[in-house]
Design an enzyme around this catalytic site. Sequence first.
Site, PDB file in Angstrom:
ATOM      1  N   HIS A 180     -10.089  -1.579   1.609  1.00  0.00           N
ATOM      2  CA  HIS A 180      -8.789  -2.196   1.881  1.00  0.00           C
ATOM      3  C   HIS A 180      -8.926  -3.293   2.944  1.00  0.00           C
ATOM      4  O   HIS A 180      -8.286  -4.345   2.852  1.00  0.00           O
ATOM      5  CB  HIS A 180      -7.778  -1.150   2.354  1.00  0.00           C
ATOM      6  CG  HIS A 180      -7.435  -0.125   1.318  1.00  0.00           C
ATOM      7  ND1 HIS A 180      -7.494   1.225   1.562  1.00  0.00           N
ATOM      8  CD2 HIS A 180      -7.042  -0.254   0.030  1.00  0.00           C
ATOM      9  CE1 HIS A 180      -7.131   1.887   0.471  1.00  0.00           C
ATOM     10  NE2 HIS A 180      -6.862   1.010  -0.478  1.00  0.00           N
ATOM     11  N   ARG A 207      -6.627  -4.404  -8.373  1.00  0.00           N
ATOM     12  CA  ARG A 207      -6.785  -3.735  -9.650  1.00  0.00           C
ATOM     13  C   ARG A 207      -5.706  -2.667  -9.830  1.00  0.00           C
ATOM     14  O   ARG A 207      -5.388  -1.933  -8.914  1.00  0.00           O
ATOM     15  CB  ARG A 207      -8.171  -3.080  -9.718  1.00  0.00           C
ATOM     16  CG  ARG A 207      -8.497  -2.403 -11.032  1.00  0.00           C
ATOM     17  CD  ARG A 207      -9.861  -1.726 -10.949  1.00  0.00           C
ATOM     18  NE  ARG A 207     -10.294  -1.210 -12.242  1.00  0.00           N
ATOM     19  CZ  ARG A 207      -9.932  -0.039 -12.740  1.00  0.00           C
ATOM     20  NH1 ARG A 207      -9.113   0.743 -12.048  1.00  0.00           N
ATOM     21  NH2 ARG A 207     -10.374   0.351 -13.916  1.00  0.00           N
ATOM     22  N   THR A 211       0.815  -1.210   0.000  1.00  0.00           N
ATOM     23  CA  THR A 211       0.000   0.000   0.000  1.00  0.00           C
ATOM     24  C   THR A 211       0.846   1.256   0.000  1.00  0.00           C
ATOM     25  O   THR A 211       1.968   1.264   0.500  1.00  0.00           O
ATOM     26  CB  THR A 211      -0.946   0.022   1.227  1.00  0.00           C
ATOM     27  OG1 THR A 211      -1.844   1.128   1.093  1.00  0.00           O
ATOM     28  CG2 THR A 211      -0.170   0.174   2.532  1.00  0.00           C
ATOM     29  N   ARG A 212       0.292   2.322  -0.575  1.00  0.00           N
ATOM     30  CA  ARG A 212       0.837   3.660  -0.472  1.00  0.00           C
ATOM     31  C   ARG A 212      -0.292   4.638  -0.160  1.00  0.00           C
ATOM     32  O   ARG A 212      -0.210   5.818  -0.450  1.00  0.00           O
ATOM     33  CB  ARG A 212       1.568   4.051  -1.773  1.00  0.00           C
ATOM     34  CG  ARG A 212       0.731   4.065  -3.024  1.00  0.00           C
ATOM     35  CD  ARG A 212       1.574   4.420  -4.248  1.00  0.00           C
ATOM     36  NE  ARG A 212       0.785   4.677  -5.438  1.00  0.00           N
ATOM     37  CZ  ARG A 212       0.460   3.775  -6.355  1.00  0.00           C
ATOM     38  NH1 ARG A 212       0.862   2.526  -6.215  1.00  0.00           N
ATOM     39  NH2 ARG A 212      -0.253   4.112  -7.417  1.00  0.00           N
ATOM     40  N   HIS A 243      -9.218   2.576   3.591  1.00  0.00           N
ATOM     41  CA  HIS A 243     -10.662   2.654   3.725  1.00  0.00           C
ATOM     42  C   HIS A 243     -11.184   1.236   3.910  1.00  0.00           C
ATOM     43  O   HIS A 243     -10.403   0.267   3.923  1.00  0.00           O
ATOM     44  CB  HIS A 243     -11.307   3.368   2.527  1.00  0.00           C
ATOM     45  CG  HIS A 243     -10.915   2.840   1.183  1.00  0.00           C
ATOM     46  ND1 HIS A 243     -11.158   1.538   0.787  1.00  0.00           N
ATOM     47  CD2 HIS A 243     -10.302   3.439   0.128  1.00  0.00           C
ATOM     48  CE1 HIS A 243     -10.737   1.353  -0.447  1.00  0.00           C
ATOM     49  NE2 HIS A 243     -10.192   2.486  -0.868  1.00  0.00           N
TER      50      HIS A 243
END
Length: 412
Positions: free
Chosen positions: A196, A293, A188-189, A193
Amino acid sequence: MTQFIGHGRVEVVERTLRDFSEFKELNKIDVRRQLAHEIIGIAFGFFSPLKGFMTFNEVDSVVNDMRLPNGILWPIPLVFDVNETNGIKEGDVIGITYMGKPLAIMHVKEIFTYDKAYMAEKVYKTRDIKHPGVKRTLNYANKFIGGDIWLIKEPKFSHPYTDFWLTPRQHREVFERKGWKNIVAFQTRNVPHTGHEYLMKYAWFAANGSEKVEEPKTGILVNVVIGEKRIGDYIDEAILLTHDALSKYGYISRRIHMLSFTLWDMRYAGPREAVLHAIIRSNIGCTHHVFGRDHAGVGNYYSPYEAHKIFDMIDEKDLIIKPIFLRENYYCPKCGSIENEMLCDHKDERQEFSGSLLRSVILDEVKPTKMVMRPEVFDILMKAAKEYGFGSPFVTEEYLEKRRKIFDLGDY
Protein backbone atom coordinates in the site's frame (compact mmCIF):
# COMPACT_ATOMS: atom_id res chain seq x y z
CA MET A 1 -25.53 26.52 1.68
CA THR A 2 -23.47 26.36 -1.53
CA GLN A 3 -19.82 25.77 -0.78
CA PHE A 4 -17.70 24.51 -3.66
CA ILE A 5 -17.44 23.16 -7.17
CA GLY A 6 -17.55 19.35 -7.06
CA HIS A 7 -17.29 16.59 -9.68
CA GLY A 8 -17.79 17.83 -13.21
CA ARG A 9 -19.09 21.34 -12.56
CA VAL A 10 -21.55 20.38 -9.84
CA GLU A 11 -21.99 22.53 -6.74
CA VAL A 12 -21.43 20.84 -3.39
CA VAL A 13 -24.31 21.74 -1.11
CA GLU A 14 -24.52 21.38 2.66
CA ARG A 15 -27.98 20.37 3.87
CA THR A 16 -27.72 21.37 7.50
CA LEU A 17 -30.38 23.10 9.60
CA ARG A 18 -29.56 23.78 13.21
CA ASP A 19 -33.07 24.30 14.51
CA PHE A 20 -36.43 22.82 13.72
CA SER A 21 -38.71 23.51 16.66
CA GLU A 22 -41.66 21.55 15.24
CA PHE A 23 -39.73 18.25 15.10
CA LYS A 24 -41.68 16.71 17.99
CA GLU A 25 -44.95 17.21 16.10
CA LEU A 26 -43.84 15.41 12.94
CA ASN A 27 -44.51 11.84 11.85
CA LYS A 28 -41.22 10.05 12.35
CA ILE A 29 -39.25 7.14 10.94
CA ASP A 30 -36.36 5.56 12.85
CA VAL A 31 -33.59 4.42 10.50
CA ARG A 32 -30.89 1.77 10.55
CA ARG A 33 -27.21 2.67 10.52
CA GLN A 34 -26.79 2.48 6.72
CA LEU A 35 -29.43 5.15 6.16
CA ALA A 36 -28.06 7.28 9.00
CA HIS A 37 -24.64 7.18 7.32
CA GLU A 38 -26.14 8.20 3.98
CA ILE A 39 -28.17 11.02 5.53
CA ILE A 40 -25.00 12.43 7.08
CA GLY A 41 -23.13 12.01 3.79
CA ILE A 42 -25.85 13.76 1.79
CA ALA A 43 -26.23 16.54 4.33
CA PHE A 44 -22.55 17.51 4.33
CA GLY A 45 -22.10 17.23 0.55
CA PHE A 46 -20.12 13.98 0.21
CA PHE A 47 -22.81 12.80 -2.24
CA SER A 48 -23.39 16.09 -4.03
CA PRO A 49 -25.33 16.89 -6.19
CA LEU A 50 -27.84 14.74 -4.29
CA LYS A 51 -29.95 16.76 -1.87
CA GLY A 52 -31.83 13.75 -0.58
CA PHE A 53 -32.90 10.23 -1.44
CA MET A 54 -33.81 9.39 -5.02
CA THR A 55 -37.26 9.42 -6.60
CA PHE A 56 -38.45 6.74 -9.05
CA ASN A 57 -37.20 8.58 -12.15
CA GLU A 58 -33.83 9.21 -10.53
CA VAL A 59 -33.43 5.57 -9.50
CA ASP A 60 -34.49 4.33 -12.93
CA SER A 61 -32.12 6.69 -14.74
CA VAL A 62 -29.16 5.74 -12.53
CA VAL A 63 -29.88 2.01 -12.76
CA ASN A 64 -30.17 2.03 -16.55
CA ASP A 65 -27.90 4.86 -17.68
CA MET A 66 -25.59 5.58 -14.73
CA ARG A 67 -26.80 9.17 -14.82
CA LEU A 68 -29.36 11.33 -13.06
CA PRO A 69 -32.28 12.53 -15.21
CA ASN A 70 -30.50 15.88 -15.72
CA GLY A 71 -27.53 14.06 -17.28
CA ILE A 72 -25.13 14.29 -14.33
CA LEU A 73 -22.99 11.19 -13.84
CA TRP A 74 -24.12 9.02 -10.92
CA PRO A 75 -23.52 5.23 -10.71
CA ILE A 76 -25.37 3.75 -7.69
CA PRO A 77 -28.93 4.49 -6.48
CA LEU A 78 -29.30 5.89 -2.95
CA VAL A 79 -32.73 4.90 -1.72
CA PHE A 80 -34.72 5.30 1.50
CA ASP A 81 -36.64 2.07 2.00
CA VAL A 82 -39.55 1.57 4.42
CA ASN A 83 -41.87 -1.30 5.31
CA GLU A 84 -44.77 0.94 6.30
CA THR A 85 -45.49 4.58 5.54
CA ASN A 86 -47.69 4.96 8.65
CA GLY A 87 -49.93 7.57 7.08
CA ILE A 88 -47.09 9.56 5.51
CA LYS A 89 -48.14 11.17 2.24
CA GLU A 90 -46.34 12.82 -0.64
CA GLY A 91 -45.78 16.47 0.23
CA ASP A 92 -45.37 15.80 3.96
CA VAL A 93 -42.41 16.90 6.05
CA ILE A 94 -41.33 14.04 8.31
CA GLY A 95 -38.79 13.57 11.08
CA ILE A 96 -35.98 11.03 10.88
CA THR A 97 -34.48 9.56 14.02
CA TYR A 98 -31.53 7.24 14.58
CA MET A 99 -31.55 5.01 17.66
CA GLY A 100 -34.53 7.07 18.81
CA LYS A 101 -32.72 10.42 18.61
CA PRO A 102 -33.53 13.25 16.15
CA LEU A 103 -31.27 13.26 13.10
CA ALA A 104 -32.92 14.96 10.13
CA ILE A 105 -36.10 16.09 8.42
CA MET A 106 -37.28 15.04 4.98
CA HIS A 107 -39.62 16.66 2.49
CA VAL A 108 -41.43 13.69 0.93
CA LYS A 109 -41.54 14.10 -2.83
CA GLU A 110 -42.62 10.60 -3.80
CA ILE A 111 -43.52 7.20 -2.38
CA PHE A 112 -42.90 4.42 -4.89
CA THR A 113 -41.91 0.81 -5.55
CA TYR A 114 -39.13 -0.53 -7.76
CA ASP A 115 -38.08 -3.97 -8.99
CA LYS A 116 -35.25 -4.78 -6.58
CA ALA A 117 -33.98 -7.80 -8.54
CA TYR A 118 -33.72 -5.68 -11.69
CA MET A 119 -31.91 -2.95 -9.72
CA ALA A 120 -29.42 -5.50 -8.40
CA GLU A 121 -28.74 -7.05 -11.80
CA LYS A 122 -28.10 -3.69 -13.50
CA VAL A 123 -25.91 -2.25 -10.74
CA TYR A 124 -23.93 -5.38 -9.80
CA LYS A 125 -24.13 -7.31 -13.11
CA THR A 126 -25.52 -10.31 -11.23
CA ARG A 127 -28.51 -11.50 -9.23
CA ASP A 128 -26.39 -13.89 -7.17
CA ILE A 129 -27.46 -13.54 -3.53
CA LYS A 130 -23.86 -14.34 -2.50
CA HIS A 131 -22.82 -10.93 -3.78
CA PRO A 132 -23.08 -8.62 -0.72
CA GLY A 133 -24.49 -5.74 -2.76
CA VAL A 134 -27.16 -7.94 -4.30
CA LYS A 135 -28.06 -9.31 -0.87
CA ARG A 136 -28.35 -5.78 0.52
CA THR A 137 -30.57 -4.67 -2.38
CA LEU A 138 -32.90 -7.67 -2.21
CA ASN A 139 -33.25 -7.12 1.55
CA TYR A 140 -34.55 -3.59 1.06
CA ALA A 141 -38.13 -3.04 2.18
CA ASN A 142 -40.79 -2.97 -0.55
CA LYS A 143 -41.46 0.78 -0.54
CA PHE A 144 -39.17 3.73 -1.13
CA ILE A 145 -39.48 7.39 -0.15
CA GLY A 146 -37.79 9.99 -2.32
CA GLY A 147 -37.18 13.49 -1.05
CA ASP A 148 -34.78 16.18 0.12
CA ILE A 149 -33.26 15.94 3.60
CA TRP A 150 -31.80 18.43 6.08
CA LEU A 151 -29.66 17.45 9.04
CA ILE A 152 -30.84 18.90 12.35
CA LYS A 153 -28.33 17.20 14.65
CA GLU A 154 -24.60 16.99 13.95
CA PRO A 155 -22.98 13.68 14.83
CA LYS A 156 -20.48 13.70 17.69
CA PHE A 157 -17.81 11.17 16.86
CA SER A 158 -16.15 8.98 19.45
CA HIS A 159 -12.43 8.22 19.74
CA PRO A 160 -10.54 7.56 17.50
CA TYR A 161 -12.97 8.73 14.80
CA THR A 162 -13.15 12.28 16.13
CA ASP A 163 -9.48 12.83 15.19
CA PHE A 164 -10.15 12.09 11.52
CA TRP A 165 -13.63 13.46 10.78
CA LEU A 166 -13.70 16.26 8.20
CA THR A 167 -16.61 17.55 6.11
CA PRO A 168 -15.99 18.36 2.43
CA ARG A 169 -15.66 22.05 3.36
CA GLN A 170 -13.15 21.24 6.09
CA HIS A 171 -11.14 19.00 3.76
CA ARG A 172 -10.73 21.86 1.33
CA GLU A 173 -9.76 24.29 4.08
CA VAL A 174 -7.01 21.90 5.24
CA PHE A 175 -5.73 21.42 1.69
CA GLU A 176 -5.55 25.20 1.24
CA ARG A 177 -3.65 25.68 4.50
CA LYS A 178 -1.17 23.00 3.45
CA GLY A 179 -0.70 24.66 0.10
CA TRP A 180 -1.59 21.51 -1.80
CA LYS A 181 -2.61 22.00 -5.43
CA ASN A 182 -2.88 18.30 -6.21
CA ILE A 183 -4.53 15.90 -3.76
CA VAL A 184 -4.31 12.16 -4.45
CA ALA A 185 -7.15 10.14 -2.91
CA PHE A 186 -6.29 6.66 -1.68
CA GLN A 187 -9.31 4.44 -0.99
CA THR A 188 -8.94 1.74 1.63
CA ARG A 189 -10.81 -0.63 3.90
CA ASN A 190 -7.67 -2.48 5.02
CA VAL A 191 -4.71 -2.17 7.39
CA PRO A 192 -1.67 -1.03 5.36
CA HIS A 193 1.18 -3.28 4.28
CA THR A 194 4.23 -2.05 2.40
CA GLY A 195 2.51 -2.71 -0.92
CA HIS A 196 0.00 0.00 0.00
CA GLU A 197 2.89 2.37 0.79
CA TYR A 198 4.32 1.70 -2.65
CA LEU A 199 0.98 2.49 -4.31
CA MET A 200 0.63 5.78 -2.42
CA LYS A 201 4.17 6.93 -3.10
CA TYR A 202 3.99 5.98 -6.78
CA ALA A 203 0.69 7.87 -7.08
CA TRP A 204 2.23 10.90 -5.37
CA PHE A 205 4.99 11.04 -7.99
CA ALA A 206 2.44 10.58 -10.78
CA ALA A 207 0.33 13.50 -9.52
CA ASN A 208 3.22 15.72 -8.46
CA GLY A 209 4.65 16.08 -11.95
CA SER A 210 7.40 18.69 -12.05
CA GLU A 211 6.54 20.44 -8.77
CA LYS A 212 9.54 21.21 -6.57
CA VAL A 213 9.76 18.70 -3.75
CA GLU A 214 11.29 21.26 -1.34
CA GLU A 215 7.84 22.84 -1.09
CA PRO A 216 5.41 20.00 -1.82
CA LYS A 217 2.26 21.07 -3.62
CA THR A 218 0.92 17.53 -3.82
CA GLY A 219 -0.58 15.57 -0.94
CA ILE A 220 -1.93 12.07 -0.31
CA LEU A 221 -5.34 11.79 1.34
CA VAL A 222 -6.02 8.34 2.74
CA ASN A 223 -9.82 8.38 2.91
CA VAL A 224 -10.94 5.34 4.87
CA VAL A 225 -14.39 3.87 4.26
CA ILE A 226 -16.13 3.42 7.61
CA GLY A 227 -19.35 1.45 7.57
CA GLU A 228 -20.91 -1.97 7.77
CA LYS A 229 -18.39 -4.67 8.52
CA ARG A 230 -18.32 -8.37 7.70
CA ILE A 231 -16.92 -11.12 9.91
CA GLY A 232 -13.19 -11.29 9.20
CA ASP A 233 -12.78 -7.65 8.05
CA TYR A 234 -10.31 -5.48 9.91
CA ILE A 235 -11.99 -3.46 12.66
CA ASP A 236 -12.56 0.20 11.73
CA GLU A 237 -10.49 1.60 14.60
CA ALA A 238 -7.45 -0.46 13.59
CA ILE A 239 -7.66 0.72 9.97
CA LEU A 240 -7.61 4.37 10.99
CA LEU A 241 -4.87 4.08 13.60
CA THR A 242 -2.53 1.93 11.49
CA HIS A 243 -2.75 4.24 8.47
CA ASP A 244 -2.05 7.18 10.77
CA ALA A 245 1.04 5.29 11.99
CA LEU A 246 2.63 5.46 8.52
CA SER A 247 3.19 9.19 8.83
CA LYS A 248 3.45 9.20 12.62
CA TYR A 249 6.57 7.05 12.32
CA GLY A 250 7.92 8.73 9.21
CA TYR A 251 7.33 6.11 6.54
CA ILE A 252 5.38 8.73 4.60
CA SER A 253 6.07 12.35 5.53
CA ARG A 254 3.29 14.28 7.25
CA ARG A 255 4.11 17.08 4.81
CA ILE A 256 2.39 15.05 2.08
CA HIS A 257 0.15 12.61 3.99
CA MET A 258 -3.13 12.98 5.86
CA LEU A 259 -6.02 10.78 6.93
CA SER A 260 -9.80 11.14 7.04
CA PHE A 261 -12.85 8.93 6.57
CA THR A 262 -16.19 8.74 4.79
CA LEU A 263 -19.28 7.04 6.21
CA TRP A 264 -20.35 4.54 3.57
CA ASP A 265 -21.48 0.93 3.66
CA MET A 266 -19.58 -0.70 0.82
CA ARG A 267 -21.68 -2.14 -2.00
CA TYR A 268 -18.76 -4.01 -3.60
CA ALA A 269 -20.09 -2.84 -6.97
CA GLY A 270 -16.71 -2.97 -8.69
CA PRO A 271 -16.58 -0.52 -11.63
CA ARG A 272 -19.72 1.39 -10.63
CA GLU A 273 -18.46 1.85 -7.10
CA ALA A 274 -15.10 3.02 -8.45
CA VAL A 275 -16.96 5.85 -10.17
CA LEU A 276 -18.83 6.66 -6.96
CA HIS A 277 -15.55 6.80 -5.02
CA ALA A 278 -14.18 9.21 -7.61
CA ILE A 279 -17.25 11.45 -7.21
CA ILE A 280 -17.03 11.45 -3.41
CA ARG A 281 -13.31 12.29 -3.44
CA SER A 282 -13.88 15.00 -6.04
CA ASN A 283 -16.53 16.50 -3.76
CA ILE A 284 -14.06 16.70 -0.87
CA GLY A 285 -11.50 18.44 -3.05
CA CYS A 286 -9.22 15.72 -4.44
CA THR A 287 -7.75 16.15 -7.90
CA HIS A 288 -6.52 12.57 -8.44
CA HIS A 289 -7.70 9.12 -7.37
CA VAL A 290 -5.79 5.83 -7.12
CA PHE A 291 -7.44 2.75 -8.61
CA GLY A 292 -5.68 -0.56 -8.10
CA ARG A 293 -6.46 -4.13 -8.98
CA ASP A 294 -10.06 -5.26 -8.30
CA HIS A 295 -11.05 -1.86 -6.90
CA ALA A 296 -14.27 -2.18 -4.85
CA GLY A 297 -14.80 -5.68 -6.18
CA VAL A 298 -15.63 -8.92 -4.44
CA GLY A 299 -15.18 -12.55 -5.43
CA ASN A 300 -14.97 -13.16 -9.19
CA TYR A 301 -17.89 -10.97 -10.27
CA TYR A 302 -15.64 -8.47 -12.06
CA SER A 303 -12.43 -8.83 -14.03
CA PRO A 304 -9.30 -7.66 -12.16
CA TYR A 305 -9.08 -4.30 -13.93
CA GLU A 306 -12.73 -3.71 -14.83
CA ALA A 307 -12.75 -0.68 -12.50
CA HIS A 308 -10.03 0.81 -14.72
CA LYS A 309 -11.82 0.19 -17.99
CA ILE A 310 -15.05 1.92 -16.96
CA PHE A 311 -13.29 5.30 -17.02
CA ASP A 312 -12.70 4.87 -20.76
CA MET A 313 -16.45 5.44 -21.16
CA ILE A 314 -16.53 8.65 -19.09
CA ASP A 315 -15.87 12.06 -20.59
CA GLU A 316 -13.56 14.51 -18.79
CA LYS A 317 -16.37 17.02 -18.47
CA ASP A 318 -18.37 14.50 -16.43
CA LEU A 319 -15.65 13.85 -13.88
CA ILE A 320 -12.79 16.29 -13.43
CA ILE A 321 -10.84 14.11 -10.98
CA LYS A 322 -7.98 12.29 -12.72
CA PRO A 323 -7.70 8.52 -12.21
CA ILE A 324 -4.29 6.99 -11.55
CA PHE A 325 -4.35 3.34 -12.58
CA LEU A 326 -1.95 1.00 -10.77
CA ARG A 327 -1.21 -2.65 -11.36
CA GLU A 328 -0.90 -5.37 -8.73
CA ASN A 329 2.43 -5.24 -6.93
CA TYR A 330 4.62 -7.73 -5.09
CA TYR A 331 7.95 -7.99 -3.27
CA CYS A 332 10.82 -9.14 -5.49
CA PRO A 333 13.61 -10.64 -3.32
CA LYS A 334 16.06 -10.55 -6.25
CA CYS A 335 15.51 -6.80 -6.78
CA GLY A 336 15.17 -6.26 -3.04
CA SER A 337 12.21 -3.95 -3.61
CA ILE A 338 8.50 -3.74 -4.34
CA GLU A 339 7.78 -4.12 -8.04
CA ASN A 340 4.96 -4.89 -10.44
CA GLU A 341 4.78 -7.04 -13.54
CA MET A 342 5.76 -4.10 -15.77
CA LEU A 343 8.90 -3.21 -13.82
CA CYS A 344 10.93 -6.41 -13.45
CA ASP A 345 11.18 -9.84 -15.11
CA HIS A 346 11.61 -12.02 -12.01
CA LYS A 347 8.17 -13.50 -12.30
CA ASP A 348 9.06 -16.84 -10.73
CA GLU A 349 10.58 -15.24 -7.63
CA ARG A 350 7.85 -12.76 -6.75
CA GLN A 351 6.33 -12.83 -3.27
CA GLU A 352 2.78 -11.54 -3.53
CA PHE A 353 1.03 -9.60 -0.78
CA SER A 354 -1.50 -12.25 0.12
CA GLY A 355 -4.27 -10.81 2.28
CA SER A 356 -5.32 -14.23 3.55
CA LEU A 357 -1.73 -15.20 4.42
CA LEU A 358 -1.12 -11.90 6.17
CA ARG A 359 -4.32 -12.31 8.18
CA SER A 360 -3.33 -15.81 9.29
CA VAL A 361 0.05 -14.52 10.46
CA ILE A 362 -1.61 -11.68 12.36
CA LEU A 363 -4.10 -14.07 13.97
CA ASP A 364 -1.12 -16.02 15.32
CA GLU A 365 0.25 -12.68 16.64
CA VAL A 366 3.45 -13.24 14.68
CA LYS A 367 5.06 -9.97 13.63
CA PRO A 368 5.49 -9.99 9.82
CA THR A 369 8.84 -9.08 8.29
CA LYS A 370 9.32 -5.32 7.93
CA MET A 371 9.31 -5.78 4.15
CA VAL A 372 5.67 -6.81 4.46
CA MET A 373 4.35 -4.67 7.34
CA ARG A 374 6.07 -1.97 9.37
CA PRO A 375 6.72 -3.09 12.96
CA GLU A 376 5.04 0.02 14.39
CA VAL A 377 1.96 -0.66 12.26
CA PHE A 378 1.78 -4.21 13.60
CA ASP A 379 2.19 -3.00 17.21
CA ILE A 380 -0.62 -0.46 16.83
CA LEU A 381 -2.79 -3.11 15.19
CA MET A 382 -2.35 -5.39 18.20
CA LYS A 383 -3.00 -2.50 20.60
CA ALA A 384 -6.20 -1.58 18.74
CA ALA A 385 -7.29 -5.23 18.90
CA LYS A 386 -7.10 -5.16 22.69
CA GLU A 387 -8.62 -1.69 23.12
CA TYR A 388 -11.43 -1.86 20.55
CA GLY A 389 -11.71 -5.39 19.13
CA PHE A 390 -12.14 -7.49 22.28
CA GLY A 391 -8.75 -9.07 21.63
CA SER A 392 -9.05 -9.49 17.85
CA PRO A 393 -7.95 -7.10 15.07
CA PHE A 394 -10.68 -8.66 12.92
CA VAL A 395 -14.44 -8.26 13.11
CA THR A 396 -16.12 -10.91 15.26
CA GLU A 397 -19.69 -11.46 16.41
CA GLU A 398 -18.70 -9.94 19.76
CA TYR A 399 -17.33 -6.84 18.04
CA LEU A 400 -20.53 -6.38 16.02
CA GLU A 401 -22.63 -6.75 19.15
CA LYS A 402 -20.57 -4.68 21.60
CA ARG A 403 -18.42 -2.31 19.55
CA ARG A 404 -18.22 1.32 20.59
CA LYS A 405 -20.52 3.72 18.78
CA ILE A 406 -18.96 5.51 15.84
CA PHE A 407 -20.98 8.61 16.69
CA ASP A 408 -23.74 9.80 18.97
CA LEU A 409 -26.43 12.43 18.47
CA GLY A 410 -26.55 13.55 22.10
CA ASP A 411 -29.68 15.06 23.59
CA TYR A 412 -32.17 17.18 21.69
